[in-house]
Design a protein around this motif. Structure first.
Motif, PDB file in Angstrom:
ATOM      1  N   ILE A 129       0.837  -1.211   0.000  1.00  0.00           N
ATOM      2  CA  ILE A 129       0.000   0.000   0.000  1.00  0.00           C
ATOM      3  C   ILE A 129       0.864   1.250   0.000  1.00  0.00           C
ATOM      4  N   LEU A 130       1.905   1.249   0.824  1.00  0.00           N
ATOM      5  CA  LEU A 130       2.819   2.398   0.848  1.00  0.00           C
ATOM      6  C   LEU A 130       3.421   2.637  -0.533  1.00  0.00           C
ATOM      7  N   LEU A 131       3.866   1.571  -1.177  1.00  0.00           N
ATOM      8  CA  LEU A 131       4.485   1.697  -2.498  1.00  0.00           C
ATOM      9  C   LEU A 131       3.475   2.175  -3.542  1.00  0.00           C
ATOM     10  N   ARG A 132       2.229   1.719  -3.424  1.00  0.00           N
ATOM     11  CA  ARG A 132       1.217   2.210  -4.353  1.00  0.00           C
ATOM     12  C   ARG A 132       0.966   3.710  -4.129  1.00  0.00           C
ATOM     13  N   GLU A 133       0.904   4.111  -2.891  1.00  0.00           N
ATOM     14  CA  GLU A 133       0.701   5.530  -2.593  1.00  0.00           C
ATOM     15  C   GLU A 133       1.843   6.387  -3.130  1.00  0.00           C
ATOM     16  N   GLU A 134       3.025   5.783  -3.167  1.00  0.00           N
ATOM     17  CA  GLU A 134       4.204   6.529  -3.632  1.00  0.00           C
ATOM     18  C   GLU A 134       4.475   6.310  -5.122  1.00  0.00           C
ATOM     19  N   GLY A 135       3.588   5.581  -5.792  1.00  0.00           N
ATOM     20  CA  GLY A 135       3.720   5.392  -7.230  1.00  0.00           C
ATOM     21  C   GLY A 135       4.785   4.407  -7.662  1.00  0.00           C
ATOM     22  N   ALA A 155      -1.625 -15.317   4.615  1.00  0.00           N
ATOM     23  CA  ALA A 155      -1.089 -14.093   4.036  1.00  0.00           C
ATOM     24  C   ALA A 155      -1.508 -13.952   2.580  1.00  0.00           C
ATOM     25  N   GLU A 156      -1.421 -15.044   1.845  1.00  0.00           N
ATOM     26  CA  GLU A 156      -1.755 -14.995   0.429  1.00  0.00           C
ATOM     27  C   GLU A 156      -3.229 -14.673   0.209  1.00  0.00           C
ATOM     28  N   SER A 157      -4.080 -15.077   1.142  1.00  0.00           N
ATOM     29  CA  SER A 157      -5.511 -14.802   1.007  1.00  0.00           C
ATOM     30  C   SER A 157      -5.817 -13.313   1.171  1.00  0.00           C
ATOM     31  N   GLY A 158      -5.003 -12.616   1.980  1.00  0.00           N
ATOM     32  CA  GLY A 158      -5.243 -11.191   2.202  1.00  0.00           C
ATOM     33  C   GLY A 158      -6.526 -10.899   2.941  1.00  0.00           C
ATOM     34  N   THR A 186     -12.349  -4.661   0.607  1.00  0.00           N
ATOM     35  CA  THR A 186     -13.803  -4.744   0.645  1.00  0.00           C
ATOM     36  C   THR A 186     -14.194  -5.551   1.879  1.00  0.00           C
ATOM     37  N   THR A 187     -15.410  -5.367   2.354  1.00  0.00           N
ATOM     38  CA  THR A 187     -15.831  -6.029   3.583  1.00  0.00           C
ATOM     39  C   THR A 187     -17.045  -6.911   3.337  1.00  0.00           C
ATOM     40  N   GLY A 188     -17.182  -7.894   4.204  1.00  0.00           N
ATOM     41  CA  GLY A 188     -18.328  -8.784   4.156  1.00  0.00           C
ATOM     42  C   GLY A 188     -18.146  -9.931   5.120  1.00  0.00           C
ATOM     43  N   TYR A 189     -19.223 -10.324   5.788  1.00  0.00           N
ATOM     44  CA  TYR A 189     -19.195 -11.459   6.717  1.00  0.00           C
ATOM     45  C   TYR A 189     -18.129 -11.292   7.805  1.00  0.00           C
ATOM     46  N   GLY A 190     -17.971 -10.056   8.273  1.00  0.00           N
ATOM     47  CA  GLY A 190     -17.040  -9.804   9.361  1.00  0.00           C
ATOM     48  C   GLY A 190     -15.584  -9.839   8.964  1.00  0.00           C
ATOM     49  N   ARG A 191     -15.317  -9.767   7.669  1.00  0.00           N
ATOM     50  CA  ARG A 191     -13.931  -9.846   7.189  1.00  0.00           C
ATOM     51  C   ARG A 191     -13.617  -8.682   6.253  1.00  0.00           C
ATOM     52  N   ALA A 192     -12.346  -8.351   6.192  1.00  0.00           N
ATOM     53  CA  ALA A 192     -11.844  -7.390   5.218  1.00  0.00           C
ATOM     54  C   ALA A 192     -10.939  -8.144   4.254  1.00  0.00           C
ATOM     55  N   VAL A 193     -11.234  -8.020   2.969  1.00  0.00           N
ATOM     56  CA  VAL A 193     -10.463  -8.712   1.928  1.00  0.00           C
ATOM     57  C   VAL A 193      -9.685  -7.665   1.137  1.00  0.00           C
ATOM     58  N   PHE A 194      -8.360  -7.768   1.176  1.00  0.00           N
ATOM     59  CA  PHE A 194      -7.542  -6.746   0.528  1.00  0.00           C
ATOM     60  C   PHE A 194      -7.453  -6.976  -0.977  1.00  0.00           C
ATOM     61  N   ASP A 195      -7.320  -5.871  -1.679  1.00  0.00           N
ATOM     62  CA  ASP A 195      -7.378  -5.805  -3.137  1.00  0.00           C
ATOM     63  C   ASP A 195      -6.395  -6.790  -3.777  1.00  0.00           C
ATOM     64  N   GLN A 200      -0.861  -9.105  -6.753  1.00  0.00           N
ATOM     65  CA  GLN A 200      -0.212  -9.358  -8.037  1.00  0.00           C
ATOM     66  C   GLN A 200       1.268  -8.999  -8.021  1.00  0.00           C
ATOM     67  N   HIS A 201       1.673  -8.202  -7.056  1.00  0.00           N
ATOM     68  CA  HIS A 201       3.069  -7.774  -6.961  1.00  0.00           C
ATOM     69  C   HIS A 201       3.814  -8.476  -5.823  1.00  0.00           C
ATOM     70  N   ILE A 202       3.193  -9.522  -5.259  1.00  0.00           N
ATOM     71  CA  ILE A 202       3.774 -10.231  -4.119  1.00  0.00           C
ATOM     72  C   ILE A 202       3.950 -11.706  -4.457  1.00  0.00           C
ATOM     73  N   VAL A 203       5.123 -12.241  -4.149  1.00  0.00           N
ATOM     74  CA  VAL A 203       5.393 -13.672  -4.282  1.00  0.00           C
ATOM     75  C   VAL A 203       5.531 -14.249  -2.878  1.00  0.00           C
ATOM     76  N   PHE A 204       4.621 -15.146  -2.505  1.00  0.00           N
ATOM     77  CA  PHE A 204       4.671 -15.793  -1.193  1.00  0.00           C
ATOM     78  C   PHE A 204       5.420 -17.116  -1.330  1.00  0.00           C
ATOM     79  N   SER A 205       6.386 -17.336  -0.439  1.00  0.00           N
ATOM     80  CA  SER A 205       7.211 -18.535  -0.584  1.00  0.00           C
ATOM     81  C   SER A 205       7.778 -18.988   0.756  1.00  0.00           C
ATOM     82  N   ASP A 206       7.924 -20.293   0.901  1.00  0.00           N
ATOM     83  CA  ASP A 206       8.567 -20.873   2.074  1.00  0.00           C
ATOM     84  C   ASP A 206      10.070 -20.585   2.027  1.00  0.00           C
ATOM     85  N   HIS A 207      10.610 -20.093   3.126  1.00  0.00           N
ATOM     86  CA  HIS A 207      12.052 -19.845   3.221  1.00  0.00           C
ATOM     87  C   HIS A 207      12.448 -19.821   4.687  1.00  0.00           C
TER      88      HIS A 207
END
Length: 285
Positions: A129-135, A155-158, A186-195, A200-207
Protein backbone atom coordinates in the motif's frame (compact mmCIF):
# COMPACT_ATOMS: atom_id res chain seq x y z
CA UNK A 1 5.85 -10.60 45.02
CA UNK A 2 2.88 -11.69 42.90
CA UNK A 3 1.08 -14.82 43.99
CA UNK A 4 1.62 -17.85 41.80
CA UNK A 5 -1.22 -18.58 39.43
CA UNK A 6 -2.15 -22.08 38.34
CA UNK A 7 -2.30 -21.87 34.56
CA UNK A 8 -3.20 -25.51 34.08
CA UNK A 9 -0.02 -25.97 32.04
CA UNK A 10 2.52 -28.72 32.73
CA UNK A 11 5.72 -27.46 34.32
CA UNK A 12 9.10 -28.19 32.73
CA UNK A 13 10.72 -31.14 34.47
CA UNK A 14 14.43 -31.69 35.13
CA UNK A 15 14.82 -33.40 31.75
CA UNK A 16 13.13 -30.59 29.80
CA UNK A 17 16.28 -29.23 28.16
CA UNK A 18 17.32 -32.71 26.99
CA UNK A 19 13.86 -33.47 25.69
CA UNK A 20 13.66 -30.10 23.96
CA UNK A 21 16.91 -30.74 22.10
CA UNK A 22 15.67 -34.17 21.03
CA UNK A 23 12.35 -32.71 19.86
CA UNK A 24 14.05 -30.00 17.81
CA UNK A 25 16.40 -32.57 16.28
CA UNK A 26 13.42 -34.75 15.40
CA UNK A 27 11.58 -31.84 13.78
CA UNK A 28 14.67 -30.99 11.74
CA UNK A 29 15.27 -34.56 10.60
CA UNK A 30 11.64 -35.28 9.68
CA UNK A 31 10.36 -31.90 8.46
CA UNK A 32 13.59 -30.02 7.62
CA UNK A 33 12.52 -27.08 9.80
CA UNK A 34 15.37 -25.93 12.01
CA UNK A 35 14.44 -24.35 15.34
CA UNK A 36 17.69 -25.34 17.04
CA UNK A 37 19.05 -21.80 16.82
CA UNK A 38 16.02 -20.12 18.38
CA UNK A 39 16.36 -18.35 21.73
CA UNK A 40 15.88 -20.94 24.47
CA UNK A 41 13.75 -19.04 27.00
CA UNK A 42 11.12 -17.97 24.47
CA UNK A 43 11.03 -21.41 22.88
CA UNK A 44 10.54 -23.10 26.24
CA UNK A 45 7.53 -20.93 27.04
CA UNK A 46 5.91 -21.73 23.71
CA UNK A 47 6.59 -25.45 24.04
CA UNK A 48 5.03 -25.54 27.50
CA UNK A 49 1.92 -23.94 26.02
CA UNK A 50 1.97 -26.48 23.19
CA UNK A 51 2.25 -29.37 25.65
CA UNK A 52 -0.95 -28.20 27.27
CA UNK A 53 -2.68 -27.81 23.90
CA UNK A 54 -1.79 -31.36 22.83
CA UNK A 55 -2.39 -32.96 26.22
CA UNK A 56 1.23 -33.96 26.82
CA UNK A 57 2.90 -34.27 30.20
CA UNK A 58 6.39 -34.29 28.69
CA UNK A 59 8.13 -33.11 25.55
CA UNK A 60 8.91 -36.75 24.79
CA UNK A 61 5.17 -37.36 24.48
CA UNK A 62 4.90 -34.34 22.20
CA UNK A 63 7.81 -35.65 20.12
CA UNK A 64 6.00 -38.96 19.70
CA UNK A 65 2.93 -37.13 18.38
CA UNK A 66 5.04 -34.99 16.04
CA UNK A 67 6.69 -38.08 14.56
CA UNK A 68 3.65 -40.33 14.29
CA UNK A 69 0.59 -38.08 13.91
CA UNK A 70 0.90 -36.06 10.68
CA UNK A 71 -1.69 -33.48 11.68
CA UNK A 72 0.22 -32.42 14.80
CA UNK A 73 3.24 -30.74 13.25
CA UNK A 74 1.35 -28.09 11.22
CA UNK A 75 -0.58 -27.19 14.38
CA UNK A 76 2.62 -27.10 16.43
CA UNK A 77 4.13 -24.61 13.97
CA UNK A 78 1.68 -22.00 15.20
CA UNK A 79 3.35 -22.29 18.61
CA UNK A 80 6.93 -22.48 17.38
CA UNK A 81 6.57 -19.40 15.16
CA UNK A 82 5.31 -16.10 16.53
CA UNK A 83 2.26 -14.89 14.60
CA UNK A 84 1.81 -11.46 16.16
CA UNK A 85 1.65 -8.47 13.84
CA UNK A 86 -0.58 -5.73 12.51
CA UNK A 87 -0.66 -3.50 9.47
CA UNK A 88 1.69 -0.51 9.63
CA UNK A 89 2.97 -1.76 12.98
CA UNK A 90 5.25 0.93 14.48
CA UNK A 91 3.98 3.65 12.10
CA UNK A 92 7.16 5.70 12.57
CA UNK A 93 9.06 2.97 10.73
CA UNK A 94 6.83 3.30 7.68
CA UNK A 95 6.98 7.08 7.88
CA UNK A 96 10.77 6.89 7.83
CA UNK A 97 10.60 4.59 4.82
CA UNK A 98 8.49 7.21 3.03
CA UNK A 99 10.78 10.08 3.92
CA UNK A 100 14.27 8.53 3.89
CA UNK A 101 14.14 5.41 1.72
CA UNK A 102 11.47 5.92 -0.95
CA UNK A 103 13.24 8.94 -2.53
CA UNK A 104 16.28 6.73 -3.24
CA UNK A 105 14.22 3.75 -4.37
CA UNK A 106 12.64 6.02 -6.99
CA UNK A 107 15.99 6.13 -8.80
CA UNK A 108 15.77 2.42 -9.75
CA UNK A 109 13.86 1.34 -12.88
CA UNK A 110 12.59 -1.76 -11.04
CA UNK A 111 12.59 -2.85 -7.41
CA UNK A 112 12.83 -6.07 -5.44
CA UNK A 113 11.86 -6.15 -1.77
CA UNK A 114 12.12 -9.04 0.67
CA UNK A 115 9.89 -9.30 3.74
CA UNK A 116 11.51 -12.08 5.75
CA UNK A 117 9.30 -13.73 8.36
CA UNK A 118 6.11 -12.31 6.86
CA UNK A 119 3.76 -14.18 9.21
CA UNK A 120 0.13 -13.63 8.14
CA UNK A 121 1.09 -10.86 5.73
CA UNK A 122 0.23 -7.65 7.56
CA UNK A 123 3.61 -6.03 6.90
CA UNK A 124 3.63 -7.19 3.28
CA UNK A 125 0.34 -5.51 2.49
CA UNK A 126 1.44 -2.43 4.41
CA UNK A 127 4.50 -2.11 2.18
CA UNK A 128 2.45 -2.76 -0.95
CA UNK A 129 0.00 0.00 0.00
CA UNK A 130 2.82 2.40 0.85
CA UNK A 131 4.49 1.70 -2.50
CA UNK A 132 1.22 2.21 -4.35
CA UNK A 133 0.70 5.53 -2.59
CA UNK A 134 4.20 6.53 -3.63
CA UNK A 135 3.72 5.39 -7.23
CA UNK A 136 6.26 2.56 -7.06
CA UNK A 137 4.24 -0.62 -6.72
CA UNK A 138 3.84 -1.19 -10.46
CA UNK A 139 7.59 -1.62 -10.85
CA UNK A 140 8.11 -3.59 -7.63
CA UNK A 141 8.19 -7.29 -6.82
CA UNK A 142 7.83 -8.14 -3.13
CA UNK A 143 9.05 -11.51 -1.88
CA UNK A 144 7.17 -12.52 1.28
CA UNK A 145 8.71 -15.52 3.04
CA UNK A 146 8.06 -17.56 6.16
CA UNK A 147 8.61 -21.09 7.42
CA UNK A 148 4.99 -21.51 8.50
CA UNK A 149 2.95 -22.77 5.54
CA UNK A 150 -0.34 -22.08 7.32
CA UNK A 151 0.64 -18.46 7.88
CA UNK A 152 1.72 -18.14 4.26
CA UNK A 153 -1.67 -19.36 3.05
CA UNK A 154 -3.39 -16.83 5.28
CA UNK A 155 -1.09 -14.09 4.04
CA UNK A 156 -1.75 -15.00 0.43
CA UNK A 157 -5.51 -14.80 1.01
CA UNK A 158 -5.24 -11.19 2.20
CA UNK A 159 -8.21 -11.67 4.54
CA UNK A 160 -8.33 -10.20 8.05
CA UNK A 161 -10.95 -9.93 10.75
CA UNK A 162 -12.96 -6.73 10.47
CA UNK A 163 -12.43 -5.92 14.13
CA UNK A 164 -8.72 -5.37 13.42
CA UNK A 165 -9.29 -2.74 10.73
CA UNK A 166 -9.70 0.22 13.10
CA UNK A 167 -6.22 -0.39 14.48
CA UNK A 168 -4.80 -0.90 11.00
CA UNK A 169 -6.41 2.37 9.85
CA UNK A 170 -5.00 4.35 12.77
CA UNK A 171 -1.50 3.02 12.10
CA UNK A 172 -1.85 3.79 8.39
CA UNK A 173 -2.74 7.42 9.05
CA UNK A 174 0.22 7.81 11.42
CA UNK A 175 2.53 6.41 8.73
CA UNK A 176 2.00 9.47 6.54
CA UNK A 177 -0.85 7.97 4.52
CA UNK A 178 -1.80 9.70 1.28
CA UNK A 179 -5.01 7.73 0.82
CA UNK A 180 -7.64 5.99 2.93
CA UNK A 181 -6.96 2.40 3.93
CA UNK A 182 -10.56 1.62 2.93
CA UNK A 183 -9.52 2.18 -0.68
CA UNK A 184 -7.67 -1.14 -0.56
CA UNK A 185 -10.20 -3.62 0.82
CA UNK A 186 -13.80 -4.74 0.65
CA UNK A 187 -15.83 -6.03 3.58
CA UNK A 188 -18.33 -8.78 4.16
CA UNK A 189 -19.19 -11.46 6.72
CA UNK A 190 -17.04 -9.80 9.36
CA UNK A 191 -13.93 -9.85 7.19
CA UNK A 192 -11.84 -7.39 5.22
CA UNK A 193 -10.46 -8.71 1.93
CA UNK A 194 -7.54 -6.75 0.53
CA UNK A 195 -7.38 -5.81 -3.14
CA UNK A 196 -6.06 -8.63 -5.33
CA UNK A 197 -4.12 -6.07 -7.39
CA UNK A 198 -1.82 -5.69 -4.38
CA UNK A 199 -1.20 -9.45 -4.38
CA UNK A 200 -0.21 -9.36 -8.04
CA UNK A 201 3.07 -7.77 -6.96
CA UNK A 202 3.77 -10.23 -4.12
CA UNK A 203 5.39 -13.67 -4.28
CA UNK A 204 4.67 -15.79 -1.19
CA UNK A 205 7.21 -18.53 -0.58
CA UNK A 206 8.57 -20.87 2.07
CA UNK A 207 12.05 -19.85 3.22
CA UNK A 208 14.03 -20.57 6.37
CA UNK A 209 16.58 -18.10 7.68
CA UNK A 210 18.15 -21.02 9.55
CA UNK A 211 18.84 -23.30 6.58
CA UNK A 212 18.11 -21.63 3.23
CA UNK A 213 20.28 -19.35 1.12
CA UNK A 214 19.89 -16.06 -0.71
CA UNK A 215 17.57 -16.25 -3.73
CA UNK A 216 17.68 -12.76 -5.35
CA UNK A 217 19.29 -9.35 -5.18
CA UNK A 218 17.16 -6.92 -3.18
CA UNK A 219 16.85 -3.16 -2.85
CA UNK A 220 15.15 -3.41 0.54
CA UNK A 221 15.00 -6.20 3.12
CA UNK A 222 12.49 -5.79 5.94
CA UNK A 223 12.80 -8.34 8.74
CA UNK A 224 11.13 -6.97 11.81
CA UNK A 225 10.66 -8.63 15.20
CA UNK A 226 12.08 -11.94 14.00
CA UNK A 227 15.72 -11.81 15.10
CA UNK A 228 14.70 -11.34 18.75
CA UNK A 229 13.61 -14.99 18.72
CA UNK A 230 17.00 -16.22 17.46
CA UNK A 231 20.15 -16.97 19.41
CA UNK A 232 23.29 -15.01 18.55
CA UNK A 233 24.61 -17.56 16.05
CA UNK A 234 21.36 -17.65 14.09
CA UNK A 235 21.09 -13.86 14.19
CA UNK A 236 24.53 -13.69 12.59
CA UNK A 237 23.48 -16.13 9.89
CA UNK A 238 20.31 -14.20 9.08
CA UNK A 239 22.09 -10.85 8.96
CA UNK A 240 24.68 -12.41 6.68
CA UNK A 241 21.91 -13.48 4.32
CA UNK A 242 20.47 -9.98 4.28
CA UNK A 243 23.88 -8.44 3.64
CA UNK A 244 24.54 -10.87 0.79
CA UNK A 245 21.10 -10.33 -0.70
CA UNK A 246 21.15 -6.52 -0.68
CA UNK A 247 22.47 -4.60 -3.63
CA UNK A 248 25.02 -1.89 -2.95
CA UNK A 249 23.34 1.01 -1.14
CA UNK A 250 20.34 -1.28 -0.45
CA UNK A 251 18.32 -0.85 2.73
CA UNK A 252 17.69 -3.08 5.74
CA UNK A 253 14.85 -2.58 8.21
CA UNK A 254 14.79 -4.33 11.59
CA UNK A 255 12.42 -4.36 14.55
CA UNK A 256 12.41 -1.77 17.31
CA UNK A 257 14.25 -4.10 19.72
CA UNK A 258 16.77 -5.34 17.16
CA UNK A 259 20.11 -3.92 16.15
CA UNK A 260 23.27 -4.47 14.13
CA UNK A 261 25.39 -3.00 16.90
CA UNK A 262 26.94 -6.21 18.21
CA UNK A 263 26.93 -8.06 14.91
CA UNK A 264 29.99 -8.89 12.83
CA UNK A 265 28.07 -7.30 9.92
CA UNK A 266 27.70 -3.89 11.59
CA UNK A 267 30.61 -2.32 9.68
CA UNK A 268 28.93 -3.16 6.37
CA UNK A 269 26.04 -0.77 7.06
CA UNK A 270 25.39 2.89 7.79
CA UNK A 271 22.54 3.98 10.04
CA UNK A 272 19.85 5.85 8.14
CA UNK A 273 17.28 6.27 10.92
CA UNK A 274 18.65 4.97 14.22
CA UNK A 275 15.41 5.11 16.20
CA UNK A 276 13.49 3.20 13.53
CA UNK A 277 16.26 0.65 12.87
CA UNK A 278 16.77 1.44 9.19
CA UNK A 279 20.23 0.79 7.76
CA UNK A 280 21.88 1.15 4.37
CA UNK A 281 24.48 -1.20 2.98
CA UNK A 282 27.74 0.59 2.29
CA UNK A 283 28.78 1.06 -1.29
CA UNK A 284 31.77 -1.25 -0.99
CA UNK A 285 30.24 -3.75 1.46
Amino acid sequence: MDAQVNTGMPSPNKHFDIEMQLLLDAIYLKYHCDFRGYAGASLKRRLVTAMNRFGCETLSQLQDKVLHEPEVFPALMDYLTVQVSEMFRDPAYFLSLREKVIPLLRTYPSLKIWVAGCSAGEEVYSLAILLREEGLLERTLIYATDINSTALKKAESGVYSLDRIAGFTSNHQKSGAKTSLSDYYTTGYGRAVFDKTLRQHIVFSDHSLATDSVFAEMHLVSCRNVLIYFNRQLQERALGLFRESLCRKGFLGLGSKESLRFSSHADAFDEVVREDRIFQKKNLA
